[in-house]
Design a protein around this motif. Structure first.
Motif, PDB file in Angstrom:
ATOM      1  N   VAL A   1       0.880  -1.171   0.261  1.00  0.00           N
ATOM      2  CA  VAL A   1      -0.020  -0.420  -0.193  1.00  0.00           C
ATOM      3  C   VAL A   1       0.824   1.137   0.083  1.00  0.00           C
ATOM      4  O   VAL A   1       0.541   1.773  -0.550  1.00  0.00           O
ATOM      5  CB  VAL A   1      -1.255  -0.120   1.600  1.00  0.00           C
TER       6      VAL A   1
ATOM      7  N   THR B   1      -9.646  -4.404   0.987  1.00  0.00           N
ATOM      8  CA  THR B   1      -9.599  -2.521   0.694  1.00  0.00           C
ATOM      9  C   THR B   1     -10.836  -2.063   0.081  1.00  0.00           C
ATOM     10  O   THR B   1     -10.574  -1.163  -0.113  1.00  0.00           O
ATOM     11  CB  THR B   1      -8.558  -3.020   0.462  1.00  0.00           C
TER      12      THR B   1
ATOM     13  N   TYR C   1      -3.056   1.455  -4.373  1.00  0.00           N
ATOM     14  CA  TYR C   1      -2.947  -0.325  -4.217  1.00  0.00           C
ATOM     15  C   TYR C   1      -5.393  -0.488  -4.892  1.00  0.00           C
ATOM     16  O   TYR C   1      -5.318  -1.498  -5.145  1.00  0.00           O
ATOM     17  CB  TYR C   1      -1.985  -0.417  -3.552  1.00  0.00           C
TER      18      TYR C   1
ATOM     19  N   ASN D   1       5.616  -5.019   5.802  1.00  0.00           N
ATOM     20  CA  ASN D   1       4.506  -3.598   6.672  1.00  0.00           C
ATOM     21  C   ASN D   1       3.955  -4.545   7.057  1.00  0.00           C
ATOM     22  O   ASN D   1       2.921  -4.170   8.515  1.00  0.00           O
ATOM     23  CB  ASN D   1       4.365  -3.243   5.716  1.00  0.00           C
TER      24      ASN D   1
ATOM     25  N   LEU E   1       1.303  -7.787   9.652  1.00  0.00           N
ATOM     26  CA  LEU E   1       1.988  -7.782  11.395  1.00  0.00           C
ATOM     27  C   LEU E   1       2.800  -9.468  11.284  1.00  0.00           C
ATOM     28  O   LEU E   1       3.675  -9.906  11.745  1.00  0.00           O
ATOM     29  CB  LEU E   1       0.211  -8.247  12.245  1.00  0.00           C
TER      30      LEU E   1
ATOM     31  N   TYR F   1       6.152  -9.489  10.673  1.00  0.00           N
ATOM     32  CA  TYR F   1       6.581  -8.529  11.521  1.00  0.00           C
ATOM     33  C   TYR F   1       6.617  -9.926  12.878  1.00  0.00           C
ATOM     34  O   TYR F   1       7.782  -9.487  13.013  1.00  0.00           O
ATOM     35  CB  TYR F   1       6.142  -7.989  11.792  1.00  0.00           C
TER      36      TYR F   1
ATOM     37  N   ARG G   1       6.130  -3.176  16.724  1.00  0.00           N
ATOM     38  CA  ARG G   1       5.786  -1.637  17.182  1.00  0.00           C
ATOM     39  C   ARG G   1       3.600  -1.889  16.663  1.00  0.00           C
ATOM     40  O   ARG G   1       3.516  -2.942  16.067  1.00  0.00           O
ATOM     41  CB  ARG G   1       6.176  -0.847  16.757  1.00  0.00           C
ATOM     42  N   VAL G   2       3.548  -1.611  17.773  1.00  0.00           N
ATOM     43  CA  VAL G   2       2.329  -1.656  17.894  1.00  0.00           C
ATOM     44  C   VAL G   2       1.425  -0.760  17.805  1.00  0.00           C
ATOM     45  O   VAL G   2       1.781   0.718  18.011  1.00  0.00           O
ATOM     46  CB  VAL G   2       1.428  -2.529  19.419  1.00  0.00           C
ATOM     47  N   TRP G   3       1.078  -0.513  16.097  1.00  0.00           N
ATOM     48  CA  TRP G   3       0.649   0.706  15.964  1.00  0.00           C
ATOM     49  C   TRP G   3      -0.689   1.454  16.622  1.00  0.00           C
ATOM     50  O   TRP G   3      -2.010   0.957  15.963  1.00  0.00           O
ATOM     51  CB  TRP G   3       0.770   1.358  13.888  1.00  0.00           C
TER      52      TRP G   3
ATOM     53  N   GLY H   1      -5.816  -2.519  16.787  1.00  0.00           N
ATOM     54  CA  GLY H   1      -7.146  -2.546  15.599  1.00  0.00           C
ATOM     55  C   GLY H   1      -6.796  -4.009  15.374  1.00  0.00           C
ATOM     56  O   GLY H   1      -6.198  -4.912  15.608  1.00  0.00           O
TER      57      GLY H   1
ATOM     58  N   TYR I   1      -8.107 -12.466   9.661  1.00  0.00           N
ATOM     59  CA  TYR I   1      -6.845 -12.985   9.332  1.00  0.00           C
ATOM     60  C   TYR I   1      -7.766 -13.936   9.172  1.00  0.00           C
ATOM     61  O   TYR I   1      -8.820 -15.193   9.720  1.00  0.00           O
ATOM     62  CB  TYR I   1      -6.204 -13.420  10.470  1.00  0.00           C
TER      63      TYR I   1
ATOM     64  N   VAL J   1      -4.251  -7.165  17.388  1.00  0.00           N
ATOM     65  CA  VAL J   1      -2.919  -7.231  17.264  1.00  0.00           C
ATOM     66  C   VAL J   1      -2.955  -7.696  18.383  1.00  0.00           C
ATOM     67  O   VAL J   1      -1.721  -8.858  18.611  1.00  0.00           O
ATOM     68  CB  VAL J   1      -2.592  -5.955  16.975  1.00  0.00           C
TER      69      VAL J   1
ATOM     70  N   ARG K   1      -1.059   4.199  12.650  1.00  0.00           N
ATOM     71  CA  ARG K   1      -0.272   4.295  11.320  1.00  0.00           C
ATOM     72  C   ARG K   1      -1.449   4.870  11.104  1.00  0.00           C
ATOM     73  O   ARG K   1      -2.281   4.837  10.725  1.00  0.00           O
ATOM     74  CB  ARG K   1      -0.148   2.464  10.524  1.00  0.00           C
TER      75      ARG K   1
ATOM     76  N   GLY L   1      -3.540   6.076   7.733  1.00  0.00           N
ATOM     77  CA  GLY L   1      -4.729   5.139   6.387  1.00  0.00           C
ATOM     78  C   GLY L   1      -5.067   3.992   7.505  1.00  0.00           C
ATOM     79  O   GLY L   1      -5.949   3.657   6.719  1.00  0.00           O
ATOM     80  N   ASP L   2      -4.463   3.413   7.962  1.00  0.00           N
ATOM     81  CA  ASP L   2      -5.105   2.414   8.713  1.00  0.00           C
ATOM     82  C   ASP L   2      -6.657   2.657   9.581  1.00  0.00           C
ATOM     83  O   ASP L   2      -7.006   3.752  10.043  1.00  0.00           O
ATOM     84  CB  ASP L   2      -4.391   1.922  10.425  1.00  0.00           C
TER      85      ASP L   2
ATOM     86  N   PHE M   1     -12.548  -3.967  10.755  1.00  0.00           N
ATOM     87  CA  PHE M   1     -12.797  -4.929  10.013  1.00  0.00           C
ATOM     88  C   PHE M   1     -12.624  -6.389  10.371  1.00  0.00           C
ATOM     89  O   PHE M   1     -11.730  -6.622   9.873  1.00  0.00           O
ATOM     90  CB  PHE M   1     -12.694  -4.090   8.684  1.00  0.00           C
TER      91      PHE M   1
HETATM   92  C1  UD1 Z   1      -2.817  -4.317   5.241  1.00  0.00           C
HETATM   93  C2  UD1 Z   1      -3.133  -2.989   4.007  1.00  0.00           C
HETATM   94  C3  UD1 Z   1      -4.467  -3.704   3.190  1.00  0.00           C
HETATM   95  C4  UD1 Z   1      -3.596  -4.938   2.269  1.00  0.00           C
HETATM   96  C5  UD1 Z   1      -3.821  -5.719   3.772  1.00  0.00           C
HETATM   97  C6  UD1 Z   1      -3.208  -6.854   3.197  1.00  0.00           C
HETATM   98  C7  UD1 Z   1      -2.707  -0.773   4.804  1.00  0.00           C
HETATM   99  C8  UD1 Z   1      -3.151   0.899   5.463  1.00  0.00           C
HETATM  100  N1  UD1 Z   1      -3.595  -1.365   4.736  1.00  0.00           N
HETATM  101  O1  UD1 Z   1      -4.099  -4.351   5.536  1.00  0.00           O
HETATM  102  O2  UD1 Z   1      -4.776  -2.467   1.978  1.00  0.00           O
HETATM  103  O3  UD1 Z   1      -4.699  -5.005   1.942  1.00  0.00           O
HETATM  104  O4  UD1 Z   1      -2.325  -5.470   4.184  1.00  0.00           O
HETATM  105  O5  UD1 Z   1      -1.612  -7.494   2.712  1.00  0.00           O
HETATM  106  O6  UD1 Z   1      -1.184  -0.672   4.674  1.00  0.00           O
HETATM  107  N2  UD1 Z   1      -0.172  -3.385  12.673  1.00  0.00           N
HETATM  108  C9  UD1 Z   1       0.825  -3.402  14.087  1.00  0.00           C
HETATM  109  N3  UD1 Z   1       2.236  -3.299  13.697  1.00  0.00           N
HETATM  110  C10 UD1 Z   1       3.370  -4.129  12.754  1.00  0.00           C
HETATM  111  C11 UD1 Z   1       1.968  -4.833  11.611  1.00  0.00           C
HETATM  112  C12 UD1 Z   1       1.009  -3.844  11.527  1.00  0.00           C
HETATM  113  O7  UD1 Z   1       0.260  -2.797  14.863  1.00  0.00           O
HETATM  114  O8  UD1 Z   1       4.066  -3.498  12.341  1.00  0.00           O
HETATM  115  C13 UD1 Z   1      -1.410  -3.751  13.132  1.00  0.00           C
HETATM  116  C14 UD1 Z   1      -2.139  -2.436  12.112  1.00  0.00           C
HETATM  117  O9  UD1 Z   1      -1.991  -1.335  12.314  1.00  0.00           O
HETATM  118  C15 UD1 Z   1      -3.348  -3.261  11.744  1.00  0.00           C
HETATM  119  C16 UD1 Z   1      -2.922  -4.583  11.354  1.00  0.00           C
HETATM  120  O10 UD1 Z   1      -1.483  -4.945  12.616  1.00  0.00           O
HETATM  121  O11 UD1 Z   1      -4.416  -2.973  12.515  1.00  0.00           O
HETATM  122  C17 UD1 Z   1      -2.911  -5.278  10.867  1.00  0.00           C
HETATM  123  O12 UD1 Z   1      -2.089  -4.949   9.506  1.00  0.00           O
HETATM  124  P1  UD1 Z   1      -1.318  -5.675   8.297  1.00  0.00           P
HETATM  125  O13 UD1 Z   1      -1.153  -6.539   8.769  1.00  0.00           O
HETATM  126  O14 UD1 Z   1       0.023  -4.035   7.879  1.00  0.00           O
HETATM  127  O15 UD1 Z   1      -2.755  -6.009   7.344  1.00  0.00           O
HETATM  128  P2  UD1 Z   1      -3.621  -4.906   6.927  1.00  0.00           P
HETATM  129  O16 UD1 Z   1      -3.704  -3.150   8.028  1.00  0.00           O
HETATM  130  O17 UD1 Z   1      -5.022  -5.226   7.244  1.00  0.00           O
END
Ligand code: UD1
Ligand code: NAD
Length: 337
Positions: free
Chosen positions: A86, A126, A148, A197, A199, A202, A215-217, A228, A232, A268, A291, A293-294, A298
């Motif tokens: 993204v 998305t 994206y 990027n 979760l 990482y 890092r928990v966003w 968030g 899953y 998370v 973060r 855009g989050d 959902f």
């Molecule tokens: C992200 C994309 C989304 C895409 C999806 C699957 C963004 C804004 N959205 O969604 O468009 O369809 O990936 O590829 O990038 N989190 C942490 N720490 C981290 C990583 C994530 O706390 O290091 C949290 C996020 O804030 C979120 C949750 O974990 O609440 C899931 O994050 P992530 O795995 O990136 O997925 P999406 O945000 O749902």
């Protein structure tokens, strides 16, 4: 059936190739390896004992796609060949729009020329934007705020318009929620390039010691514990959903839209704790600002896929955590051996 899997060497594609082969289908993969390694396909062949025909091509190149259709009989296409980061899509809009939209157009063009009319498309939750939860297929789509997401909306629209004038076409728009996990063998899995990027990759890299702390966003969202919430879904469940959708396309014409999720939201911190419990590990983390855009929360209304495809996600969060770690532990450098 003989299925062309565009982007089949990637994370979801490789698991889907495996499930297709196990269900008795034949698989031809077209992938330019821009975000994957051919090793994934070698392992799928090893696991199944069945061959995959591989074309190392860019599916935005019409001549290369045309050559595949001239050389191979193809009954249907599954299109995974997209760029998916993204943040990167905001920095490189032209590359994202070109790759993700032209790939869909090129496949449609060549399919039409060869009378191939079954198309399964990798869409994403998305496309719902900030709709009310749970997300239902009938909802009006809302702006996604990044290139994206817009490429997914555009591809859905292109395929819907094509199906409207091609009465023999059947199209499945599959809206994935958050795929994690890996094949239980630990031989194939998600192999992100650079710093992940998402979760789960990482978390597994923190578990392996490759990264220090998660890092928990944000922990001030209006959710169960302030972090968030996402839906899953185990990548094997997702892969099986594709095979069911493909079979459905043999029975029905037109456009079929399905959410592929579990219908349950997990925060998370709930995911982190489930991972710790499933694998008997500790994941150190810090609470950080939100973060950009989050969305807070959902998850899917997953009832349509169950009703119409007879498909329901069967694997638990524990299965997802165990299989993700099993893959990472066995392959600390991904497919780089
Ligand atoms: C992200 C994309 C989304 C895409 C999806 C699957 C963004 C804004 N959205 O969604 O468009 O369809 O990936 O590829 O990038 N989190 C942490 N720490 C981290 C990583 C994530 O706390 O290091 C949290 C996020 O804030 C979120 C949750 O974990 O609440 C899931 O994050 P992530 O795995 O990136 O997925 P999406 O945000 O749902
Ligand atoms: P991935 O990057 O692992 O797989 C995509 C594959 O497509 C890669 O092997 C890449 O090399 C290939 N590819 C990309 N552009 C290509 C092109 N022009 N020609 C040929 N090959 C090309 O990603 P993934 O997680 O397996 O995702 C697959 C699809 O599902 C993507 O379209 C993605 O947008 C969509 N999706 C993924 C998620 C997710 O969280 N992983 C969520 C929703 C939707």
């Amino acid at each position: 059936m003989r299925i062309l899997v565009a982007g089949g060497a990637g994370y979801i594609g490789s698991h889907t190739c495996l499930v297709l082969l196990e269900a008795g289908h034949e698989v031809i993969v077209a992938d330019n390896l821009c975000n994957s390694k051919e090793e994934s396909l070698r392992r799928v062949q090893q696991l199944t004992g069945k061959p995959i025909l591989f074309y190392p091509v860019d599916v935005t190149e019409e001549a290369a796609v045309e050559k595949i259709f001239q050389e191979q009989h193809i009954d249907g296409v599954i299109h995974f060949a997209g760029l998916k980061a993204v943040g990167e899509s905001v920095e490189q809009p032209v590359r994202y729009y070109y790759n993700n939209v032209v790939s869909t157009l090129t496949l449609c063009k060549v399919m039409k020329r060869h009378g191939v009319n079954k198309f399964v498309f990798s869409s994403s939750a998305t496309v719902y934007g900030e709709n009310a939860i749970p997300f239902v297929e009938t909802m009006q789509l809302l702006p996604t705020t990044n290139p994206y997401g817009e490429t997914k909306v555009m591809s859905e629209r292109i395929l819907t318009d094509v199906a409207a004038v091609e009465p023999d076409w059947s199209v499945a728009l599959l809206r994935y929620f958050n795929p994690i996990g890996a094949h239980p063998s630990g031989r194939i899995g998600e192999d992100p390039q650079g710093i992940p990027n998402n979760l789960m990759p990482y978390v597994t890299q923190v578990a392996s010691g490759k990264r220090e702390r998660l890092r928990v966003w944000g922990n001030d969202y209006p959710t169960v514990d302030g972090t968030g919430v996402r839906d899953y879904i185990h990548v094997m469940d997702l892969a099986e959903g594709h095979v069911r959708a493909l079979e459905k396309l043999c029975e029905e014409k037109g456009v079929l839209v399905y959410n592929l999720g579990t219908g349950h939201g997990v925060s998370v911190l709930q995911l982190v704790h489930a991972f710790e419990k499933a694998n008997d590990l500790t994941i150190p983390y810090d609470i950080c600002p939100r973060r950009a855009g989050d969305i807070a929360e959902f998850y899917a209304d997953a009832s349509k896929a169950e009703r119409e495809l007879g498909w329901k996600a069967a694997r638990t969060i524990e299965d997802m955590c165990r299989d993700s770690w099993n893959w990472q532990r066995q392959n600390p450098q991904g497919y780089e051996v």
